[in-house]
Structures are given as C-alpha cells and as structure tokens.
Design an enzyme around this catalytic site. Structure first.
Site, PDB file in Angstrom:
ATOM      1  N   ASP A 148       0.369 -32.657 -13.605  1.00  0.00           N
ATOM      2  CA  ASP A 148       1.481 -31.667 -13.874  1.00  0.00           C
ATOM      3  C   ASP A 148       1.032 -30.303 -13.412  1.00  0.00           C
ATOM      4  O   ASP A 148       2.082 -29.456 -13.295  1.00  0.00           O
ATOM      5  CB  ASP A 148       2.169 -31.685 -14.834  1.00  0.00           C
ATOM      6  N   LYS A 196       1.816  10.073   4.447  1.00  0.00           N
ATOM      7  CA  LYS A 196       2.896   8.832   4.797  1.00  0.00           C
ATOM      8  C   LYS A 196       3.978   8.694   3.657  1.00  0.00           C
ATOM      9  O   LYS A 196       3.951   9.176   2.490  1.00  0.00           O
ATOM     10  CB  LYS A 196       2.072   7.733   4.808  1.00  0.00           C
ATOM     11  N   ARG A 201       6.274   5.852   2.065  1.00  0.00           N
ATOM     12  CA  ARG A 201       6.411   4.213   1.754  1.00  0.00           C
ATOM     13  C   ARG A 201       8.112   4.088   1.190  1.00  0.00           C
ATOM     14  O   ARG A 201       8.315   4.127   0.379  1.00  0.00           O
ATOM     15  CB  ARG A 201       5.665   3.716   0.769  1.00  0.00           C
TER      16      ARG A 201
END
Length: 313
Positions: A40, A195, A197
């Site tokens: 499992d 930069k 984001r």
C-alpha cells in the site's frame, strides 16, 4: 582509515551515491539499513546492526519526491531513537520546503518550520545542512544546526579556470550577500539583476545594476529549479554586452521545463553540486562538483567534538 566503533553512517534512498562518497572519504563502511515499501506504499525500515550508544549520522536530502524522502528520514530516525542511539544527526544536503520560510499572504503555512518540528520530534539531536535558502531557518530548531556552504568549492573551481574580466552576478536582490562572498574569493566585481516574481516559478527581469559589458559573467544562486530565473538572466546579461555567461548553484532541483531551458539557454557552463542526485539528468554543459569531502570532514569534526567553523577558513 577512520575507525571508531561508536560511529555509524546510514543512507536513505534519496542520494545513496553521495552517502557512499562521504563514507569513502571518511574511511568507514555504510551502516546496514534496508528501506522497504509495503504493497500500500507505507515505508518500512530495517536497521541491520546495533547502534546502541553510537553517534548516528543519517544522510538524506529532502528532494523530489520530497514527501517520500522526508517520511523515510523520520521513520529511520525513530528507529535509531528506539534502538538507543547516543545521538541522531540528520544530514540534509538539501533542506526541502526551505522556500516556505515565512508568510507572504494571509493564511500561508510556514512549512520550513513544520519540517524542523517534525525532525526534532522524530529524534534528531543535530542537523547538518548546506546552503539553506533562508539562513533564519536555523532559528526554527531548538537543537544545534551546522550550516555548511558550498561557496569555497564553487570558488576554487572558477579560480582554477582563470576567467578573464570576471564579474559575479546575483540573479536577484536576495542573493547579493552570496554573490559578494564569491566575488571576494575571486577578487572580482559584482552586479545585480533586479527582477520581479509575479507568481511562484515565474520571473521577470527588470534591469541590471552594475557593469557587465565585455565581462565574463558568473551568475550564482542557491537553487536552480525551473531555470526560468537563470535563463532569463543570461539573455538579459548578453543583451547588456556580457562576453559570455557561466551559471552556478548548490542545489540543482531541475524540475518541470528546466532541462529544455538550460539546454537552449545562452550559458557556456552550468556548475552545480551533488547535494541532489542527478542520475541521467545531465546535459553536456553541466559540471557536477562533489560536496562529499566537505560533509565528511564536518561529520568527523562533530563526532570528535571539534569546531566545524574551521572548515570555512
């Protein structure tokens, strides 16, 4: 050969090759441990030798698949604790979930702190890690944390190349300290890519702070994940007049479109370390440096109760 009866190094399945290199550097055999999976998917750990009264070091980066590797580490530490190990040292060349170190929006989790709590609860008495994405993660622990840096390894590599007119570039404002340390070792100047984001794994270059025209650029970051920042930065640097671009990092996560981006990126060489296993994830212009001697020396010093900071001199 380094011999000590009360000293064991064990490996999880995340990066067994690195663990073997560490053990070889120290001069010991790997501890006998077997990781199994039930039908499992549950993890079963079998420790094949006595660790009673021993200083145990378990090497397991929390890299992809992060959840599997983390759970494997927790179970192995629990087994060591129940087997009466004297100390359990979690050696995490890569600390997964480190980018989730603070709340940036309402109701965000701080998963880096959760991982620290899990490691401590499972039985870790010390953590050895490399180049944390956020240095303050050390404060998430109430046990000793030895924070190793790959910077000397990367610096020595580039010093040997004797690159002309080198400039070290940080791909964002957050990495300026790292870039400055490398620049000091290479006795070169630095520049910064400003930069933005807008969302995770998406970067936009704004402008370049510093002089890169006719320079050999070395971009340094702690992590290359989807490679968007590095490839976008390389193109911006060449457009600004850089002669050629090198890139380096400690942790090459390389997920999603990273390989295609790096293959097509105008980067002469990508220098990474083996904190994360690469297997067949290598492209022609990628150079992999080993951190095994550094981690091995740190393990010896910790076991012998010597200063680890000496490794940074």
């Amino acid at each position: 050969m380094y011999r000590e009866r009360k000293f064991h190094i064990f490996s999880g399945t995340a990066n067994q090759q690195l663990t073997e290199e560490i053990a070889e550097h120290i001069g010991v055999s790997l501890g006998q441990a077997e990781v199994r999976r039930f039908s499992d998917g549950e993890i079963s750990i079998y420790i094949g030798e006595s660790v009673r009264g021993s200083n145990v070091f378990i090497v397991q980066p929390i890299c992809c698949p992060a959840n599997e590797n983390l759970m494997e580490l927790l179970i192995m530490m629990d087994a060591m604790k129940r087997a009466s190990a004297k100390s359990i040292n979690a050696v995490l060349p890569y600390y997964g979930y480190a980018r989730q170190d603070r709340k940036t929006r309402a109701r965000d989790p701080i998963t880096a702190k959760l991982v620290a709590d899990l490691l401590t609860t499972a039985g870790a008495t010390r953590v050895i890690t490399m180049d944390l994405h956020a240095g303050q993660i050390q404060g998430f622990f109430n046990i000793p944390v030895d924070h190793l840096k790959s910077l000397p390894i990367l610096a020595n590599y580039f010093l040997d190349k004797e690159l002309p007119d080198a400039v070290v570039v940080s791909p964002d404002l957050g990495g300026v300290t790292r870039a400055r340390e490398l620049a000091e070792r290479l006795q070169s100047s630095i520049a910064i890519i400003d930069k933005r984001r807008p969302e995770p794994n998406v970067a936009e270059v704004m402008h370049i702070i510093g002089e890169v025209k006719d320079k050999t650029v070395i971009m340094i970051d702690d992590i290359i994940d989807t490679a968007g920042t590095i490839t976008l930065g390389a193109r911006a640097l060449l457009e600004a007049g850089a002669r050629e671009v090198y890139a380096c990092c400690t942790h090459s996560v390389l997920s999603g479109p990273a390989f295609e981006r790096l293959q097509e990126a105008p980067i002469k060489e990508i220098v990474v370390t083996n904190t994360i296993p690469h297997h067949d994830k290598i492209i022609d212009k990628m150079k992999v440096l080993s951190v095994a001697p550094l981690i091995g020396d740190a393990i010896i010093r910790i076991h012998e109760e010597l200063s680890v900071s000496k490794l940074f001199d």
